[in-house]
Enzyme design. Structure first.
Site, PDB file in Angstrom:
ATOM      1  N   CYS A  43     -53.163  36.083 -46.666  1.00 16.72           N
ATOM      2  CA  CYS A  43     -52.333  34.901 -46.435  1.00 16.72           C
ATOM      3  C   CYS A  43     -50.976  35.233 -45.828  1.00 16.72           C
ATOM      4  O   CYS A  43     -50.391  34.409 -45.155  1.00 16.72           O
ATOM      5  CB  CYS A  43     -52.127  34.149 -47.747  1.00 16.72           C
ATOM      6  N   CYS A  73     -47.670  42.329 -47.948  1.00 18.61           N
ATOM      7  CA  CYS A  73     -47.420  41.400 -46.837  1.00 18.61           C
ATOM      8  C   CYS A  73     -45.987  40.891 -46.830  1.00 18.61           C
ATOM      9  O   CYS A  73     -45.530  40.358 -45.830  1.00 18.61           O
ATOM     10  CB  CYS A  73     -48.396  40.233 -46.876  1.00 18.61           C
ATOM     11  N   CYS A 116     -61.146  40.322 -51.556  1.00 16.67           N
ATOM     12  CA  CYS A 116     -60.063  40.263 -52.540  1.00 16.67           C
ATOM     13  C   CYS A 116     -60.028  41.521 -53.402  1.00 16.67           C
ATOM     14  O   CYS A 116     -59.066  41.758 -54.131  1.00 16.67           O
ATOM     15  CB  CYS A 116     -60.272  39.070 -53.467  1.00 16.67           C
ATOM     16  N   CYS A 148     -59.622  34.974 -55.846  1.00 18.03           N
ATOM     17  CA  CYS A 148     -60.944  35.344 -55.349  1.00 18.03           C
ATOM     18  C   CYS A 148     -61.680  34.045 -55.088  1.00 18.03           C
ATOM     19  O   CYS A 148     -61.648  33.146 -55.921  1.00 18.03           O
ATOM     20  CB  CYS A 148     -61.678  36.186 -56.391  1.00 18.03           C
ATOM     21  N   VAL A 258     -31.112  40.522 -48.656  1.00 17.42           N
ATOM     22  CA  VAL A 258     -32.538  40.509 -48.981  1.00 17.42           C
ATOM     23  C   VAL A 258     -32.806  41.451 -50.144  1.00 17.42           C
ATOM     24  O   VAL A 258     -32.413  42.622 -50.108  1.00 17.42           O
ATOM     25  CB  VAL A 258     -33.389  40.918 -47.763  1.00 17.42           C
ATOM     26  N   GLY A 260     -35.950  40.782 -52.804  1.00 19.06           N
ATOM     27  CA  GLY A 260     -37.420  40.810 -52.875  1.00 19.06           C
ATOM     28  C   GLY A 260     -38.080  40.358 -51.588  1.00 19.06           C
ATOM     29  O   GLY A 260     -39.268  40.564 -51.384  1.00 19.06           O
ATOM     30  N   PHE A 337     -44.515  31.365 -63.370  1.00 19.79           N
ATOM     31  CA  PHE A 337     -43.746  31.578 -62.147  1.00 19.79           C
ATOM     32  C   PHE A 337     -44.412  32.686 -61.345  1.00 19.79           C
ATOM     33  O   PHE A 337     -44.344  33.843 -61.713  1.00 19.79           O
ATOM     34  CB  PHE A 337     -42.333  32.015 -62.543  1.00 19.79           C
ATOM     35  N   ASN A 351     -33.417  33.618 -56.377  1.00 20.94           N
ATOM     36  CA  ASN A 351     -33.909  32.293 -56.758  1.00 20.94           C
ATOM     37  C   ASN A 351     -32.771  31.285 -56.782  1.00 20.94           C
ATOM     38  O   ASN A 351     -32.897  30.163 -56.283  1.00 20.94           O
ATOM     39  CB  ASN A 351     -34.604  32.353 -58.125  1.00 20.94           C
ATOM     40  N   GLU A 803     -69.867  28.866 -39.973  1.00 19.56           N
ATOM     41  CA  GLU A 803     -71.203  28.556 -39.446  1.00 19.56           C
ATOM     42  C   GLU A 803     -71.126  28.135 -37.976  1.00 19.56           C
ATOM     43  O   GLU A 803     -71.953  28.531 -37.179  1.00 19.56           O
ATOM     44  CB  GLU A 803     -71.849  27.449 -40.294  1.00 19.56           C
ATOM     45  N   ARG A 881     -77.789  14.935 -45.412  1.00 21.00           N
ATOM     46  CA  ARG A 881     -77.983  15.574 -46.719  1.00 21.00           C
ATOM     47  C   ARG A 881     -77.339  14.731 -47.830  1.00 21.00           C
ATOM     48  O   ARG A 881     -77.863  14.641 -48.936  1.00 21.00           O
ATOM     49  CB  ARG A 881     -77.427  17.003 -46.725  1.00 21.00           C
ATOM     50  N   GLU A1262     -76.032  27.231 -52.870  1.00 22.93           N
ATOM     51  CA  GLU A1262     -75.340  25.942 -52.924  1.00 22.93           C
ATOM     52  C   GLU A1262     -75.616  25.116 -54.180  1.00 22.93           C
ATOM     53  O   GLU A1262     -74.718  24.434 -54.673  1.00 22.93           O
ATOM     54  CB  GLU A1262     -75.733  25.110 -51.694  1.00 22.93           C
TER      55      GLU A1262
HETATM   56  C1  LIG Z   1     -45.962  33.590 -53.953  1.00 22.97           C
HETATM   57  C2  LIG Z   1     -44.630  33.063 -54.371  1.00 22.97           C
HETATM   58  C3  LIG Z   1     -44.556  32.329 -55.527  1.00 22.97           C
HETATM   59  C4  LIG Z   1     -43.322  31.810 -55.938  1.00 22.97           C
HETATM   60  N1  LIG Z   1     -43.288  31.079 -57.085  1.00 22.97           N
HETATM   61  C5  LIG Z   1     -42.125  30.526 -57.484  1.00 22.97           C
HETATM   62  C6  LIG Z   1     -42.082  29.738 -58.665  1.00 22.97           C
HETATM   63  O1  LIG Z   1     -43.074  29.570 -59.360  1.00 22.97           O
HETATM   64  N2  LIG Z   1     -40.908  29.175 -58.994  1.00 22.97           N
HETATM   65  C7  LIG Z   1     -39.770  29.354 -58.240  1.00 22.97           C
HETATM   66  O2  LIG Z   1     -38.735  28.849 -58.610  1.00 22.97           O
HETATM   67  N3  LIG Z   1     -39.793  30.114 -57.137  1.00 22.97           N
HETATM   68  C8  LIG Z   1     -40.940  30.697 -56.720  1.00 22.97           C
HETATM   69  N4  LIG Z   1     -40.966  31.446 -55.585  1.00 22.97           N
HETATM   70  C9  LIG Z   1     -39.728  31.611 -54.797  1.00 22.97           C
HETATM   71  C10 LIG Z   1     -39.084  32.997 -54.873  1.00 22.97           C
HETATM   72  O3  LIG Z   1     -39.852  33.919 -55.502  1.00 22.97           O
HETATM   73  C11 LIG Z   1     -37.808  33.008 -55.607  1.00 22.97           C
HETATM   74  O4  LIG Z   1     -36.926  32.117 -55.046  1.00 22.97           O
HETATM   75  C12 LIG Z   1     -37.229  34.426 -55.709  1.00 22.97           C
HETATM   76  O5  LIG Z   1     -36.526  34.530 -56.888  1.00 22.97           O
HETATM   77  C13 LIG Z   1     -36.363  34.841 -54.527  1.00 22.97           C
HETATM   78  O6  LIG Z   1     -35.877  36.159 -54.749  1.00 22.97           O
HETATM   79  P1  LIG Z   1     -35.884  37.307 -53.655  1.00 22.97           P
HETATM   80  O7  LIG Z   1     -35.159  38.443 -54.218  1.00 22.97           O
HETATM   81  O8  LIG Z   1     -37.242  37.597 -53.224  1.00 22.97           O
HETATM   82  O9  LIG Z   1     -35.098  36.591 -52.505  1.00 22.97           O
HETATM   83  P2  LIG Z   1     -34.849  37.024 -51.024  1.00 22.97           P
HETATM   84  O10 LIG Z   1     -35.919  36.454 -50.151  1.00 22.97           O
HETATM   85  O11 LIG Z   1     -34.639  38.472 -50.924  1.00 22.97           O
HETATM   86  O12 LIG Z   1     -33.494  36.230 -50.767  1.00 22.97           O
HETATM   87  C14 LIG Z   1     -33.437  34.849 -50.949  1.00 22.97           C
HETATM   88  C15 LIG Z   1     -32.070  34.275 -50.627  1.00 22.97           C
HETATM   89  O13 LIG Z   1     -31.128  34.614 -51.607  1.00 22.97           O
HETATM   90  C16 LIG Z   1     -29.967  35.147 -51.039  1.00 22.97           C
HETATM   91  N5  LIG Z   1     -29.415  36.132 -51.971  1.00 22.97           N
HETATM   92  C17 LIG Z   1     -30.115  37.039 -52.669  1.00 22.97           C
HETATM   93  N6  LIG Z   1     -29.280  37.718 -53.492  1.00 22.97           N
HETATM   94  C18 LIG Z   1     -28.060  37.204 -53.321  1.00 22.97           C
HETATM   95  C19 LIG Z   1     -26.786  37.487 -53.893  1.00 22.97           C
HETATM   96  N7  LIG Z   1     -26.615  38.405 -54.811  1.00 22.97           N
HETATM   97  N8  LIG Z   1     -25.721  36.769 -53.463  1.00 22.97           N
HETATM   98  C20 LIG Z   1     -25.860  35.815 -52.511  1.00 22.97           C
HETATM   99  N9  LIG Z   1     -27.048  35.533 -51.929  1.00 22.97           N
HETATM  100  C21 LIG Z   1     -28.125  36.199 -52.344  1.00 22.97           C
HETATM  101  C22 LIG Z   1     -30.430  35.698 -49.731  1.00 22.97           C
HETATM  102  O14 LIG Z   1     -29.386  35.800 -48.777  1.00 22.97           O
HETATM  103  C23 LIG Z   1     -31.480  34.726 -49.319  1.00 22.97           C
HETATM  104  O15 LIG Z   1     -30.902  33.634 -48.676  1.00 22.97           O
HETATM  105  C24 LIG Z   1     -42.159  32.016 -55.161  1.00 22.97           C
HETATM  106  C25 LIG Z   1     -42.254  32.769 -53.998  1.00 22.97           C
HETATM  107  C26 LIG Z   1     -43.463  33.276 -53.594  1.00 22.97           C
HETATM  108  C27 LIG Z   1     -43.538  34.071 -52.340  1.00 22.97           C
HETATM  109  S1  FES Z   2     -65.229  38.650 -53.683  1.00 22.48           S
HETATM  110 FE1  FES Z   2     -64.917  37.356 -51.980  1.00 22.48          FE
HETATM  111  S2  FES Z   2     -62.924  36.669 -52.299  1.00 22.48           S
HETATM  112 FE2  FES Z   2     -63.324  37.789 -54.070  1.00 22.48          FE
HETATM  113  S1  FES Z   3     -51.852  38.698 -48.004  1.00 23.86           S
HETATM  114 FE1  FES Z   3     -51.919  37.148 -49.494  1.00 23.86          FE
HETATM  115  S2  FES Z   3     -50.459  37.890 -50.874  1.00 23.86           S
HETATM  116 FE2  FES Z   3     -50.235  39.226 -49.246  1.00 23.86          FE
END
Ligand SMILES: Cc1cc2nc3c(=O)[nH]c(=O)nc-3n(C[C@H](O)[C@H](O)[C@H](O)COP(=O)(O)OP(=O)(O)OC[C@H]3O[C@@H](n4cnc5c(N)ncnc54)[C@H](O)[C@@H]3O)c2cc1C
Ligand code: FES
Ligand code: FES
Length: 1333
Positions: A43, A73, A116, A148, A258, A260, A337, A351, A803, A881, A1262
């Protein structure tokens, strides 16, 4: 300024990258640069876990080595300096030794298509590195970020439970209430302990794991210095001190921090954003500090959420309960989360500062009054997070040069209570519809409110606090008046307009009240414990069910199947639970999928350019911006097609749209560049100008505008007028069945390699249909089919989605290869795949059913409408069908079914497991449940009364022979203890006001055959080599369903040689020509029989040599035949006899035979939130004499769970303009590990050989899918219980519940005083965010 070297380790090997590009992710680097293709792209947005790897580093703040899972990714390579990466290739291999995790998932049948599997293996591996003896709960939690689409998860969990300290078989010791041995008494079938033997498994020996690279360990005390990496467009600076960071921020105020990259990564990849300057603060001690202060615990902003979670858990365990109310709220949010992969890297500061309106943490922080420390060069300020902190959409109070240093989460005080709630479509790893934090502080020793804070996400463009409402409550007492007042206040203050982004307006508004009600009751409960008397309400015991948080019960799974008959030769593998023959390679990452084929030296990348309008004239295509992108080679469009631009099953499609587009996602052209990244940028640079035309999006629009493909289809029998006139009762109504996205883990992929001679081209394609791929490409290029070779090794799931629709990609790629004379590759990104390639047809049905007082149905009329999209594709066969299955399993003497294919401006919908059958049958069960209710009779009694019997004729006049359904029904009724459960449920519902349980038993009958007779043919080719080894080819594709494994079992029995001597390499058009698609559950039947025929030819030729040397070996006979110049190569061919149905005469058989099954499911719904829990499912399925019970049970479970997604979870949202909103796992929710029934019992019916298919087996792919309707109707049953209890609102007995039964639909149907407060009128001209198509 010169760039630094990036140093990291991959599987113990040092990698030094001198030109690290901040835009390159670890996944791209692993797959393209290091040729490690085991880690998969599913994804690209952190939502599927296919790319999971383990990262290890020396954590200077904790002074130890830490291991954690991460999504490759999303991980920029620049974030990996001095990090050790372990991929699936690094832990084991079939060439050396599999790791126990890899061994167990493959032997326990936990890998089907296998796409997966590497990601799941790495999640489990990481867990075991940290916790060699995990609990079952820890195992389940480790998979919250993995999906999966094939297995239904049970097999994976069961295999991995063997690692759990609380999960192994207790041997019937009585310790385990869900012990498999307990089932012996309620089943008369032979019990086998398992489909695999855990005693065979290698033990886990943690001392054998690869060590952390010593070189990195030696660097642990070396001071860190600032690093700089320069890419094509982005600079990355890794700051090592706070001062450096603040200086950089002062110098580059627009720079993004940045940590995470879980937010920024998504914005760059999917929202087309560019951040030229990135500063990474992850190394800075102050931003990672955790301090326990007098008022709370302070976390540095870069702390990963996983460590926040760990710290808070410890605090909850060690501090007095009254101090940790807020912490428990944060933990409840973190529990749901994202997955571990995201939580391990995503930061708390990320966050907060992302300021997402649906952040789960910000409402909690705001309600608790968390303190933020904000700094910039020379300034430091502390602010409490309150309603002013987020001044607008994705905005905070921070000035550009400021950063967030830390956040202090406060201890709660005596008399202070806190709760957090979240409701999403799926429980785990899903973004909230509404999320909230709620806090109340009472005057000491009283129930009088001192402070009340209610903060919500999902109700505006930012996190908000319901200030107006809460302020009024100061000094109020915690009683019913307060409840009423707050609810009335929230209804006004948290209003959403009917066109609010995100839709689900009434649901979201209701949730704000439901959550408060839960909070109100929870606080009452807690106050009750303190025995407060004055002015405080008491908790009614039947209300207590509203207060309990979701609990996971221990899983219990059993599979029953019949062992092979005594005396069957050990070597004869037919009927044995042989693991999928590629499972071990899938688990070790060695199995090759299309995109794993190494890149050709001069290979190019293609990216499609698609329409953003549903219906429009193309007035201009401007590629000037695209041409400026580095690596740009060419743009291709209809003008470049040398043969025919017309394509599609009915030649009503275009390879590239010319002049006019008829759906969003219609392919207009494609850019060809040197890399996929450049191709993405170039595609974004192509500017198309349109002149919009009126568009038809929904079924209702199509009906209104008389917009249909073809004419009406019809099946009728008996005398409808007479039937209705004789009926005691007539019920009529409408029901809508939503569509479904295939979400195969491997998206569409094609590599086209021009051969340079006479128009020859070789294509590697992820397709279920080599024949159409070949003929469409030949037709487009204007060459004979004999120049086009299509090859498929395996595909990462298909489910019907590959298909025919795979050809839209392969034809475009073939043109690019033809035009450039170079190999060209395209693997669709998930969002493109979902946008372009269509899915299961949504259906609308208008039904009228006549029945007698005793529930016997005497007349039925159903008008079916499907949303076919812009072209015909397979829609007609799918509707046929649906009509063939409109009776499900019931005998209806007077019946008429009609079907119309709505022509709309949506991407063409297509085949999907069940092929219209599930829609037709859901409608049948829908009216059937209404018949039972109207008669006031138990639903299972009415269903039983109407079931067909042996020898009955269906409504299309096919005789039902070997009708095993009644046996399945009786067994399922008994094994599910249906009647006992019914009374238990009634009791539960009596005692619980806000949680209700429901139960339902549902049968299925599924016709096996392609309904187009000529497709029921197959070919096989066998080569026997002089060493006795056999190379087998047949027309079917391996897509996870275990077809190749079953076919080798068949050949092995036919030739009487061990399976180890037989090999299938691939499916290709030059071995077996003119193959029907691998579909319709017939592939084992057709190809198995063709293989059998080929084997007979070989055996006949070997006969003389066997006679001459009766005690000889296979090798000796083969060798003798060769020396006697006898051909050892043979083809086999099979066509299904006696097929051919006529709609005109309603005669002739459309199907060769039927597969039958019955399922009984029990669910529990939360009436306040619409959440539901799948408590138990029992399935009894007739698969004939199973060729391979492990594979068949895998198919039953996988199909069931896919059906569970279809009927309860998966919802596609389209804008009124026909643009798909749900384009990835973040917005479209397929079932996850936690979605499956807690108790999941599958029995294969015994002693039911099917004389119509190979070795008495039956098609299974199916038929079981529809059985998940038992969950849908169990939910409906539970809702009914909720509605019946509700004395406030007068409820009709019959009520509408469209599929899928999502939390929104469940909540809205549980009408109560909260829903009635939130009724939102929709003005005439309102354009809602999404429409039902
Ligand atoms: C698959 C997936 C699932 C998720 N599920 C949830 C969920 O269930 N609930 C939810 O709330 N969120 C969810 N999120 C969102 C995300 O995970 C959160 O917002 C996460 O905490 C962002 O943190 P990061 O370190 O990855 O941010 P980054 O992408 O690294 O940065 C995010 C932003 O924060 C800023 N920043 C970071 N640190 C600072 C700092 N110290 N001072 C100023 N600015 C700063 C950056 O400049 C940027 O703009 C999800 C994301 C993904 C990809
Ligand atoms: S075995 Fe096909 S997606 Fe998990
Ligand atoms: S490819 Fe789906 S989580 Fe990274």
């Amino acid at each position: 300024m010169t760039a630094d070297e990036l140093v990291f380790f991959v599987n113990g090997k040092k990698v030094v990258e001198k030109n690290a590009d901040p835009e390159t992710t670890l996944l791209v680097y692993l797959r393209r640069k290091l040729q490690l293709s085991g880690t998969k792209l599913g994804c690209g947005e952190g939502g599927c876990g296919a790319c999971t790897v383990m990262l290890s580093k020396y954590d200077r703040f904790q002074n130890k080595i830490v291991h954690f899972s991460a999504n490759a990714c999303l991980a920029p390579i620049c974030s990996l300096h001095h990090v050790a990466v372990t991929t699936v290739e690094g832990i084991g291999s079939t060439k050396s030794r599999l790791h126990p995790v890899q061994e167990r998932i493959s032997k326990s049948h936990g890998s089907q298509c296998g796409f997966c599997t590497p990601g799941i293996v790495m999640s489990m591996y990481t867990l075991l590195r940290n916790q060699p003896e995990p609990t079952i709960e820890e195992i389940e939690n480790a998979f919250q970020g993995n999906l999966c689409r094939c297995t239904g998860y049970r097999a994976i969990l069961q295999g991995f439970r063997t690692f759990a300290r609380d999960g192994g078989c207790c041997g019937g010791s009585g310790d385990n209430p869900n012990c498999c041995m307990n089932q012996k008494k309620d089943s008369n079938v032979t019990l086998l302990p398992s489909l695999f033997n855990p005693e065979e498994f290698m033990p886990l020996d943690p001392t054998q794991e690869p060590i952390f690279p010593p070189e990195l360990l030696r660097l642990k005390d070396v001071p860190r210095k600032q690093l700089r990496f320069e890419g094509e467009r982005v600079t990355w600076i890794q700051a090592s001190t706070l001062k450096e960071l603040l200086d950089l921020k002062a110098q580059y105020p627009e720079a993004k921090l940045v940590v995470g990259n879980t937010e920024i990564g998504i914005e760059m990849k999917f929202k087309n954003k560019l951040f030229p300057m990135i500063v990474c603060p992850a190394w800075i001690p102050e931003l990672n500090a955790v301090e326990h202060g007098p008022e709370g615990i302070s976390f540095g902003a870069s702390c990963p959420l996983s460590s926040v979670e760990k710290t808070l858990h410890e605090a909850v365990d060690n501090l007095p309960a009254y101090k940790t109310e807020v912490f428990k709220g944060v933990l409840e949010q973190l529990r749901w989360f994202a997955g571990m992969q995201v939580k391990s890297v995503a930061s708390i500061g990320g966050n907060i500062i992302t300021a997402s309106p649906i952040s789960d943490l910000n409402p909690v922080f705001m309600a608790s009054g968390a303190k933020l420390t904000i700094v910039s060069t020379g300034t430091k300020r502390m602010v409490r997070m309150d309603h002013t902190f987020f001044p607008g959409y994705r905005k905070t109070l921070l000035a550009p040069e400021e950063i967030l240093l830390s956040i202090e989460i406060p201890y709660s005080r005596e008399g202070e209570y806190f709760s957090a709630f979240k409701q999403a479509s799926r429980r785990e790893d899903d973004i909230a519809k509404v999320t909230c934090g709620m806090r109340v502080l009472f005057q000491p020793e009283t129930a009088q409110v001192k402070e009340l804070a209610l903060c919500y996400g999902g109700m505006a463009d930012r996190t908000i606090s319901a200030l107006k409402t809460t302020r009024k409550q100061t000094a109020s007492f915690w009683n019913k008046e307060l409840l009423q007042d707050v609810c009335a206040g929230l209804v006004e203050e948290l209003y959403l307009s009917p066109d609010a982004p995100g839709g689900m307006v009434e649901f979201r508004r209701t949730l704000t009240l439901s959550f408060f009600f839960k909070f109100y009751l929870t606080v009452l409960q807690k106050l009750g414990k303190g025995n407060l008397e004055n002015n405080c309400a008491k908790l009614d015991p039947t209300d207590a069910s509203a207060t309990s948080l979701f609990q996971k019960d221990p899983p219990a799974n059993v599979q029953f199947f019949q062992e092979v008959p005594e005396g069957q030769s050990e070597e004869d593998m037919v009927g044995r639970p042989l693991p999928h023959l590629a499972a071990a390679m899938q688990a070790s990452g060695e199995a090759m999928y299309c995109d794993d084929i190494p890149r050709y030296e001069n290979e190019l990348s293609l990216r499609l350019v698609t329409s953003t309008k549903a219906h429009a004239k193309i007035t201009c295509i401007d590629i000037s911006e695209a041409q400026k992108v580095p690596g740009f080679v060419c743009f291709i469009s209809a003008e470049d097609v040398p043969g025919s631009n017309k394509t599609g099953i009915f030649n009503d499609e275009t390879v590239f749209a010319k002049d006019e587009v008829t759906c969003v996602g219609h392919i207009i052209g494609a850019v060809v560049t040197d890399t996929p990244e450049h191709a993405q940028r170039a595609a974004q640079g192509v500017k198309i100008t349109y002149e919009e035309l009126p568009a038809i999006i929904t079924i209702e629009d199509a009906i209104k505008n008389n917009s249909f493909h073809g004419s009406e289809l019809k099946i009728g029998k008996g005398d409808l007028m007479k039937g209705f006139s004789e009926a005691d009762n007539i019920v009529s109504g409408e029901v809508h069945v939503g569509g479904q996205e295939h979400f195969y883990l491997e998206t569409h992929c094609t590599i086209a390699v021009p051969k340079g001679e006479q128009g020859e081209m070789e294509l590697f394609v992820s397709t279920q249909n080599t024949m159409k791929t070949q003929s469409f490409v030949a037709n487009m290029l204007g060459v004979p089919a004999n120049r086009i070779l299509v090859r498929v090794k395996r595909i990462g799931g298909g489910f019907g989605g590959k298909e025919t629709r795979s050809t839209v990609v392969s034809t475009a790629v073939a043109l690019a290869a033809h035009k450039t004379g170079r190999p060209v590759r395209c693997m669709l990104d998930r969002d493109e795949d979902m946008l372009i390639t269509g899915g299961r047809h949504p259906f609308l049905a208008k039904y009228k059913v006549g029945f007698m007082k005793d529930g016997k149905v005497v007349a039925l009329k159903v008008e079916h409408y499907s949303n076919a999209g812009n072209t015909l594709d397979l829609s007609q066969s799918i509707m046929e069908r649906a009509l063939f299955h409109m009776d499900n399993c019931y005998k209806i003497p007077n019946i008429l079914g009609t079907g119309r294919l709505c022509k709309t401006n949506l991407p063409s919908n297509t085949a999907f497991r069940g092929f219209g059958g599930p829609q037709g049958m859901l409608i049948a069960e829908y009216w059937m449940s209404e018949v039972a209710l109207t008669c006031g009779l138990p639903a299972e009694e009415v269903r039983r009364k109407n079931l067909y019997k042996e020898g009955d004729l269906t409504h299309f006049n096919q005789k039902l022979e070997a009708f095993t359904l009644s046996r399945c029904w009786d067994e399922c009724l008994a094994s599910s203890q249906y009647h006992a459960r019914r009374s238990e449920i009634d009791k539960f519902n009596e005692e619980n006001c806000w949680k209700k349980r429901g139960l339902c038993i549902i049968p299925t009958k599924f016709g096996i055959s392609f309904s187009i007779p000529f497709l029921n043919q197959a070919g096989a080719l066998i080569h026997v080599y002089t060493d006795g080894s056999v190379l087998l080819a047949h027309g079917g594709m391996e897509m996870g369903q275990g077809l190749h494994t079953k076919m080798i079992q068949v050949a092995s029995r036919a030739l009487k040689i061990p399976i180890s001597k037989i090999y299938i390499s691939e499916t290709s058009t030059n071995t077996v020509p003119n193959t029907s698609p691998t579909a319709a559950s017939v592939s084992s039947d057709l190809n198995g029989q063709a293989i059998y025929e080929a084997c007979q030819t070989i055996l006949k030729r070997l006969e003389p040599f066997k006679k001459k040397n009766p005690t000889g070996t296979w090798e000796e006979w083969v060798s003798a035949a060769y020396l006697d110049a006898v051909s050892l190569s043979a083809t086999g061919f099979y066509k299904t006899p006696n097929l051919g149905y006529s709609f005109e005469t309603n005669s002739g058989n459309p199907f060769h035979y039927f597969s039958y099954g019955v399922a009984c499911s029990e669910v529990e719904i939360d009436c306040l939130t619409g959440d539901h829990k799948n408590l138990r499912t029992n399935i009894v399925m007739d698969v004939g004499s199973s060729l391979n019970p492990a594979i068949d049970i895998g198919q039953v479970e996988g199909a069931f769970v896919q059906g569970l997604g279809l009927f309860t979870l998966e919802e596609l949202h389209y804008s009124p303009e026909g643009s798909l909103h749900t384009r990835g796992p973040s917005t479209y929710k397929i079932p996850a590990f936690g979605s499956i029934p807690i108790e999941f019992r599958v029995s294969l019916l015994r002693d039911c050989p099917n004389k119509k298919a190979i070795y008495a087996s039956k098609g299974v792919g199916e038929p079981p899918l529809f059985l998940a309707a038992s969950i849908f109707f169990a939910i409906k049953d539970a809702i009914r219980a909720a509605r019946t209890k509700n004395a406030d609102c007068k409820m009709e007995k019959l009520f509408r519940l469209d599929s899928p039964a999502t939390p929104e639909k469940i909540r809205n149907a549980c009408v109560d005083r909260f829903t009635t407060l939130c009724v939102t009128g929709v003005p005439e001209n309102c354009k809602p965010w999404s429409v039902r198509v």
